[in-house]
Design a protein around this motif. Sequence first.
Motif, mmCIF file in Angstrom:
data_model
loop_
_atom_site.group_PDB
_atom_site.id
_atom_site.type_symbol
_atom_site.label_atom_id
_atom_site.label_comp_id
_atom_site.label_asym_id
_atom_site.label_seq_id
_atom_site.Cartn_x
_atom_site.Cartn_y
_atom_site.Cartn_z
ATOM 1 N N GLY A 60 -27.619 77.425 67.151
ATOM 2 C CA GLY A 60 -28.220 78.744 66.972
ATOM 3 C C GLY A 60 -28.283 79.532 68.272
ATOM 4 N N THR A 61 -28.535 78.863 69.378
ATOM 5 C CA THR A 61 -28.558 79.531 70.676
ATOM 6 C C THR A 61 -27.187 80.075 71.022
ATOM 7 O OG1 THR A 61 -30.310 78.061 71.449
ATOM 8 C CG2 THR A 61 -29.086 79.231 73.131
ATOM 9 N N LEU A 62 -26.156 79.327 70.711
ATOM 10 C CA LEU A 62 -24.795 79.765 71.030
ATOM 11 C C LEU A 62 -24.297 80.865 70.105
ATOM 12 C CD1 LEU A 62 -23.186 76.271 71.726
ATOM 13 C CD2 LEU A 62 -23.919 77.977 73.410
ATOM 14 N N ILE A 63 -24.723 80.852 68.846
ATOM 15 C CA ILE A 63 -24.198 81.802 67.861
ATOM 16 C C ILE A 63 -25.029 83.083 67.784
ATOM 17 C CG2 ILE A 63 -23.824 82.139 65.393
ATOM 18 C CD1 ILE A 63 -23.031 79.219 65.221
ATOM 19 N N SER A 64 -26.328 82.956 67.748
ATOM 20 C CA SER A 64 -27.202 84.095 67.479
ATOM 21 C C SER A 64 -27.351 85.001 68.697
ATOM 22 C CB SER A 64 -28.588 83.592 67.071
ATOM 23 O OG SER A 64 -29.465 84.672 66.900
ATOM 24 N N ASN A 65 -27.378 86.297 68.438
ATOM 25 C CA ASN A 65 -27.628 87.261 69.507
ATOM 26 C C ASN A 65 -29.097 87.636 69.597
ATOM 27 O OD1 ASN A 65 -24.971 87.451 70.373
ATOM 28 N ND2 ASN A 65 -24.484 89.021 68.853
ATOM 29 N N HIS A 66 -29.748 87.752 68.460
ATOM 30 C CA HIS A 66 -31.126 88.233 68.432
ATOM 31 C C HIS A 66 -32.161 87.128 68.596
ATOM 32 C CE1 HIS A 66 -29.812 92.215 67.324
ATOM 33 N NE2 HIS A 66 -29.047 91.684 66.377
ATOM 34 N N TYR A 67 -31.834 85.916 68.227
ATOM 35 C CA TYR A 67 -32.823 84.848 68.214
ATOM 36 C C TYR A 67 -32.482 83.701 69.163
ATOM 37 C CZ TYR A 67 -34.173 87.314 64.008
ATOM 38 O OH TYR A 67 -34.550 88.269 63.122
ATOM 39 N N LYS A 68 -31.771 83.996 70.249
ATOM 40 C CA LYS A 68 -31.371 82.945 71.190
ATOM 41 C C LYS A 68 -32.578 82.209 71.758
ATOM 42 C CE LYS A 68 -27.012 84.642 72.772
ATOM 43 N NZ LYS A 68 -25.979 84.099 73.559
ATOM 44 N N ASP A 69 -33.611 82.956 72.141
ATOM 45 C CA ASP A 69 -34.778 82.310 72.744
ATOM 46 C C ASP A 69 -35.508 81.410 71.748
ATOM 47 O OD1 ASP A 69 -35.516 84.524 71.261
ATOM 48 O OD2 ASP A 69 -37.164 85.089 72.584
ATOM 49 N N LYS A 70 -35.584 81.828 70.499
ATOM 50 C CA LYS A 70 -36.258 81.002 69.491
ATOM 51 C C LYS A 70 -35.478 79.716 69.221
ATOM 52 C CE LYS A 70 -38.544 84.893 67.302
ATOM 53 N NZ LYS A 70 -38.350 85.785 68.415
ATOM 54 N N PHE A 71 -34.162 79.829 69.102
ATOM 55 C CA PHE A 71 -33.352 78.638 68.894
ATOM 56 C C PHE A 71 -33.393 77.720 70.106
ATOM 57 C CE2 PHE A 71 -31.106 81.075 65.505
ATOM 58 C CZ PHE A 71 -31.267 80.132 64.493
ATOM 59 N N PHE A 72 -33.444 78.303 71.298
ATOM 60 C CA PHE A 72 -33.544 77.497 72.511
ATOM 61 C C PHE A 72 -34.833 76.677 72.499
ATOM 62 C CE2 PHE A 72 -35.189 76.938 76.807
ATOM 63 C CZ PHE A 72 -34.151 76.215 77.378
ATOM 64 N N PHE A 73 -35.942 77.301 72.125
ATOM 65 C CA PHE A 73 -37.212 76.582 72.087
ATOM 66 C C PHE A 73 -37.246 75.542 70.966
ATOM 67 C CE2 PHE A 73 -38.769 80.173 74.674
ATOM 68 C CZ PHE A 73 -39.209 79.413 75.741
ATOM 69 N N ILE A 74 -36.539 75.795 69.863
ATOM 70 C CA ILE A 74 -36.432 74.777 68.811
ATOM 71 C C ILE A 74 -35.736 73.543 69.358
ATOM 72 C CG2 ILE A 74 -35.245 74.205 66.647
ATOM 73 C CD1 ILE A 74 -35.843 77.080 65.736
ATOM 74 N N SER A 75 -34.624 73.761 70.073
ATOM 75 C CA SER A 75 -33.908 72.616 70.635
ATOM 76 C C SER A 75 -34.741 71.925 71.712
ATOM 77 C CB SER A 75 -32.552 73.047 71.189
ATOM 78 O OG SER A 75 -32.704 73.997 72.215
ATOM 79 N N LEU A 76 -35.438 72.694 72.534
ATOM 80 C CA LEU A 76 -36.273 72.120 73.576
ATOM 81 C C LEU A 76 -37.398 71.273 72.986
ATOM 82 C CD1 LEU A 76 -37.061 72.010 76.609
ATOM 83 C CD2 LEU A 76 -38.482 74.004 76.181
ATOM 84 N N ILE A 77 -38.100 71.807 72.022
ATOM 85 C CA ILE A 77 -39.208 71.081 71.403
ATOM 86 C C ILE A 77 -38.699 69.839 70.675
ATOM 87 C CG2 ILE A 77 -40.933 71.216 69.552
ATOM 88 C CD1 ILE A 77 -41.328 74.174 70.446
ATOM 89 N N SER A 78 -37.574 69.947 69.991
ATOM 90 C CA SER A 78 -37.028 68.805 69.253
ATOM 91 C C SER A 78 -36.654 67.662 70.180
ATOM 92 C CB SER A 78 -35.800 69.224 68.447
ATOM 93 O OG SER A 78 -36.144 70.142 67.470
ATOM 94 N N ILE A 79 -35.976 67.967 71.283
ATOM 95 C CA ILE A 79 -35.513 66.886 72.148
ATOM 96 C C ILE A 79 -36.667 66.297 72.956
ATOM 97 C CG2 ILE A 79 -34.805 68.194 74.197
ATOM 98 C CD1 ILE A 79 -32.853 65.356 72.518
#
Length: 126
Positions: A60-79
């Motif tokens: 999602g961070t790589l694909i999305s333009n509007h929600y990059k920060d949200k997808f980044f935090f999803i990946s951060l929290i998950s890992i």
Amino acid sequence: MYCKKCGENIQKDWNYCPKCKSNLQNGNREINKEIILEQKKNEKKKAFICLCGFFIGIIGTLISNHYKDKFFFISLISIVNGFIKYPTNKLIKILFWLFLIGIIIYALIIIFILFTCGKTLIRWRW
């Protein structure tokens, strides 16, 4: 040694199980293979869910333009969650350290750009 009631890994000198609080002095110490296998299976499922959240966040961070920060935090929290809850999972360990090193390198690049371009911008203004 394992608790006979819940299968928690315990030490020989403990009097009570830290998970289920059962008394271990009355011979409640046993290796219950069924409980251990079930716990490992559940742990693998939960670790897989953390990994799925991590990969969804990265994609999602790589694909999305509007929600990059949200997808980044999803990946951060998950890992980070996976690293804390499942420290024996090798894939989670590797991805956690790669992700952390990537964040540090990214931050160092930004700092380098700010210091090099910042001095140029200050000279240009004056």
